[in-house]
Design a protein around this motif. Structure first.
Motif, PDB file in Angstrom:
ATOM      1  N   MET A  95       0.742  -1.226   0.097  1.00  0.00           N
ATOM      2  CA  MET A  95      -0.039  -0.015   0.007  1.00  0.00           C
ATOM      3  C   MET A  95       0.815   1.189  -0.070  1.00  0.00           C
ATOM      4  O   MET A  95       2.011   1.427   0.739  1.00  0.00           O
ATOM      5  CB  MET A  95      -0.728   0.054   1.308  1.00  0.00           C
ATOM      6  N   LYS A  96       0.459   2.259  -0.785  1.00  0.00           N
ATOM      7  CA  LYS A  96       1.271   3.509  -0.835  1.00  0.00           C
ATOM      8  C   LYS A  96       0.694   4.466   0.246  1.00  0.00           C
ATOM      9  O   LYS A  96      -0.360   4.853   0.616  1.00  0.00           O
ATOM     10  CB  LYS A  96       1.039   4.084  -2.311  1.00  0.00           C
ATOM     11  N   VAL A 153       0.325   8.261   1.862  1.00  0.00           N
ATOM     12  CA  VAL A 153       0.211   9.715   1.517  1.00  0.00           C
ATOM     13  C   VAL A 153       0.069  10.417   2.644  1.00  0.00           C
ATOM     14  O   VAL A 153      -0.826  10.075   3.350  1.00  0.00           O
ATOM     15  CB  VAL A 153      -0.936   9.679   0.475  1.00  0.00           C
ATOM     16  N   PHE A 209      -4.354   3.277  -1.091  1.00  0.00           N
ATOM     17  CA  PHE A 209      -3.456   4.272  -0.277  1.00  0.00           C
ATOM     18  C   PHE A 209      -3.870   4.291   1.025  1.00  0.00           C
ATOM     19  O   PHE A 209      -5.211   4.170   1.531  1.00  0.00           O
ATOM     20  CB  PHE A 209      -3.953   5.772  -0.971  1.00  0.00           C
ATOM     21  N   GLN A 248      -3.117  -1.102   7.578  1.00  0.00           N
ATOM     22  CA  GLN A 248      -2.939  -2.312   6.488  1.00  0.00           C
ATOM     23  C   GLN A 248      -3.890  -3.200   6.837  1.00  0.00           C
ATOM     24  O   GLN A 248      -4.336  -3.891   5.931  1.00  0.00           O
ATOM     25  CB  GLN A 248      -1.298  -2.756   6.846  1.00  0.00           C
TER      26      GLN A 248
END
Length: 109
Positions: free
Chosen positions: A1-2, A4, A25, A43
């Motif tokens: 997962m990104k 941000v 995200f 997560q």
């Protein structure tokens, strides 16, 4: 997962919340420390969203929130949140987590 963490994150987060996962995200409010606990909590939500093919996750989340609203803190009593809070300190949880693990938190204990 990104992950941000920028001004955009602040715009999409409700007041009082540090982070939100909108698959794929994790949006984290600026100024919030990226702790392993916070990342793992989000997560876990990412895994839940994948299991439910994303959109049904959000529908279920809202429905469950409305159902639990009359009995106190609806947010903390949602099965997805109960699983994430209960396991956010376990560094091995995602490695051993069974599929659909959140369903065991549907009943209030």
């Amino acid at each position: 997962m990104k992950i941000v963490q920028n001004k955009f994150s602040n715009l999409i987060l409700a007041q009082g919340y540090s982070a939100v996962t909108l698959w794929p995200f994790i949006f984290i409010r600026t100024g919030i420390t990226l702790s392993p606990r916070l990342i793992r909590h989000e997560q876990i939500h990412g895994r839940q969203q994948c299991e439910m093919l994303v959109i049904p996750f959000y529908i279920w989340y809202l429905v469950e929130w409305f159902i639990r609203l009359p009995w106190g803190n609806a947010y903390r009593n949602i099965s997805f949140e109960r699983e994430a809070y209960r396991n956010q300190l376990n560094p091995h949880y995602l490695d051993q987590r069974p599929c659909w693990a959140w369903t065991k938190y549907l009943r209030k204990r």
